[in-house]
Design an enzyme around this catalytic site. Sequence first.
Site, mmCIF file in Angstrom:
data_model
loop_
_atom_site.group_PDB
_atom_site.id
_atom_site.type_symbol
_atom_site.label_atom_id
_atom_site.label_comp_id
_atom_site.label_asym_id
_atom_site.label_seq_id
_atom_site.Cartn_x
_atom_site.Cartn_y
_atom_site.Cartn_z
ATOM 1 N N ASP A 148 77.494 24.145 -49.792
ATOM 2 C CA ASP A 148 76.804 25.323 -49.231
ATOM 3 C C ASP A 148 76.880 26.494 -50.232
ATOM 4 O O ASP A 148 75.909 27.223 -50.427
ATOM 5 C CB ASP A 148 77.470 25.758 -47.911
ATOM 6 C CG ASP A 148 77.737 24.580 -46.996
ATOM 7 O OD1 ASP A 148 77.117 24.477 -45.931
ATOM 8 O OD2 ASP A 148 78.587 23.734 -47.364
ATOM 9 N N HIS A 175 82.066 23.636 -42.621
ATOM 10 C CA HIS A 175 80.915 23.018 -43.283
ATOM 11 C C HIS A 175 80.027 22.524 -42.140
ATOM 12 O O HIS A 175 80.114 21.386 -41.707
ATOM 13 C CB HIS A 175 81.340 21.855 -44.184
ATOM 14 C CG HIS A 175 80.160 21.070 -44.697
ATOM 15 N ND1 HIS A 175 79.171 21.633 -45.471
ATOM 16 C CD2 HIS A 175 79.791 19.778 -44.520
ATOM 17 C CE1 HIS A 175 78.268 20.722 -45.759
ATOM 18 N NE2 HIS A 175 78.596 19.590 -45.181
HETATM 19 P P1 NAD Z 1 75.343 5.876 -45.212
HETATM 20 O O1 NAD Z 1 75.046 5.359 -43.859
HETATM 21 O O2 NAD Z 1 74.316 5.771 -46.275
HETATM 22 O O3 NAD Z 1 76.662 5.179 -45.762
HETATM 23 C C1 NAD Z 1 77.844 5.122 -45.021
HETATM 24 C C2 NAD Z 1 78.629 3.931 -45.519
HETATM 25 O O4 NAD Z 1 79.911 3.931 -44.888
HETATM 26 C C3 NAD Z 1 77.963 2.580 -45.199
HETATM 27 O O5 NAD Z 1 77.806 1.835 -46.391
HETATM 28 C C4 NAD Z 1 78.940 1.915 -44.233
HETATM 29 O O6 NAD Z 1 78.985 0.497 -44.363
HETATM 30 C C5 NAD Z 1 80.255 2.568 -44.649
HETATM 31 N N1 NAD Z 1 81.282 2.510 -43.597
HETATM 32 C C6 NAD Z 1 81.156 2.866 -42.303
HETATM 33 N N2 NAD Z 1 82.324 2.666 -41.654
HETATM 34 C C7 NAD Z 1 83.200 2.197 -42.576
HETATM 35 C C8 NAD Z 1 84.559 1.822 -42.522
HETATM 36 N N3 NAD Z 1 85.254 1.901 -41.378
HETATM 37 N N4 NAD Z 1 85.149 1.384 -43.652
HETATM 38 C C9 NAD Z 1 84.460 1.310 -44.809
HETATM 39 N N5 NAD Z 1 83.161 1.653 -44.925
HETATM 40 C C10 NAD Z 1 82.542 2.101 -43.827
HETATM 41 O O7 NAD Z 1 75.783 7.409 -45.004
HETATM 42 P P2 NAD Z 1 75.809 8.531 -46.148
HETATM 43 O O8 NAD Z 1 74.507 9.223 -46.193
HETATM 44 O O9 NAD Z 1 76.355 7.929 -47.376
HETATM 45 O O10 NAD Z 1 76.855 9.573 -45.505
HETATM 46 C C11 NAD Z 1 78.247 9.300 -45.466
HETATM 47 C C12 NAD Z 1 78.991 10.484 -44.855
HETATM 48 O O11 NAD Z 1 78.925 11.607 -45.748
HETATM 49 C C13 NAD Z 1 78.383 10.973 -43.530
HETATM 50 O O12 NAD Z 1 79.409 11.283 -42.622
HETATM 51 C C14 NAD Z 1 77.625 12.217 -43.943
HETATM 52 O O13 NAD Z 1 77.421 13.101 -42.872
HETATM 53 C C15 NAD Z 1 78.560 12.764 -44.989
HETATM 54 N N6 NAD Z 1 78.015 13.794 -45.869
HETATM 55 C C16 NAD Z 1 78.825 14.822 -46.170
HETATM 56 C C17 NAD Z 1 78.389 15.842 -46.995
HETATM 57 C C18 NAD Z 1 79.312 17.001 -47.305
HETATM 58 O O14 NAD Z 1 78.898 18.028 -47.849
HETATM 59 N N7 NAD Z 1 80.582 16.885 -46.980
HETATM 60 C C19 NAD Z 1 77.098 15.802 -47.537
HETATM 61 C C20 NAD Z 1 76.283 14.709 -47.226
HETATM 62 C C21 NAD Z 1 76.758 13.712 -46.376
#
Ligand code: NAD
Length: 306
Positions: A148, A175
Amino acid sequence: MKVAIIGVGSVGSAVATAVKNTGLVHEIVLFDRDGMRARAAAEDLGHAASFGFDVKISAVNNYRGIRGADIVIIAAGANQKIGETRTDLLQHNAEVIRDIVPRVMANVDSRNVILIIVTNPLDVMVMLARELSRLPAGRVIGTGTMLDSGRLRTILARTLSVSPQSIHSFVLGEHGDTSVIDWSGITVGGLPLDDFCRQTKTPISVSARRTIEYRVHNAAYEIIHGRGATWDGIGAAVADLLRSIINDEHRILTVSIVAKDGIAMSLPRVVGASGVTVSLIPKMSATESAELRASARVIKKNFGLL
Ligand code: NAD
């Protein structure tokens, strides 16, 4: 330096690419509960590595494969779909963190490992990961409002026609939807924002400020609307955080850690090789301070729902 990334979806893959491109790590291991996805990502990234820094990249089938990791990045879990807020992910992603953190801790050296949390809702996940890991608060670091703050810096830079590197501006608190722009603390070239605007005759009107706030707060929603998820910005933010840790740079970043009051939220914090060492309390206006306290209350309430 060995880095493990847990969760290799859109975000985990972008993080792996950005971390690889820092040239600061010699080994990256990828774990995802979808093993095929992790193996495919390792293969693709391995090919990319042949064009740049020689980083050993592999997928691991179980948590024993992360042994020896100095830093573990958790990017697993559900992401926001169109119309969802980060808080909508609370219960689902709490289960993901409960699944992952004990297994990570059983395979790393708790005396010096650093956990970086990316999973949303970020601040509550930091609180949960800290509780489960029992690590010192300064070594369970959420990327918090780094992204952000980066968005704010970019928008201000375009508005004021200066480089983002010449702007110090922080978004603080959750966040999420209650994050707070610290307008009072913004400096450009060392000058308070208002002074800079006066000297350069580039005033930012009240309505322009509201527009900037809207764009910062809604950036993720707009990106998700357009491409289904966000990944490049957070990938770069994690790599930047890693750089400050690995090089012991002591840069001041808006990351989220659990504070003495038990609540995790973003404040300007000094980040070096041993994690977060110092947290700063910004000088804000009465309104901004009230908004920050309200943001902390939201995080506390959401943690209470677990
Ligand atoms: P995505 O669905 O593309 O990928 C998530 C991955 O996590 C998948 O490959 C899934 O198989 C894996 N997964 C789920 N449960 C699991 C477990 N118990 N053990 C191991 N692997 C597991 O999602 P994404 O777009 O990559 O987003 C991931 C996270 O990051 C989300 O929570 C999203 O909101 C967050 N995010 C955070 C920020 C930030 O600024 N902090 C920014 C963008 C996204």
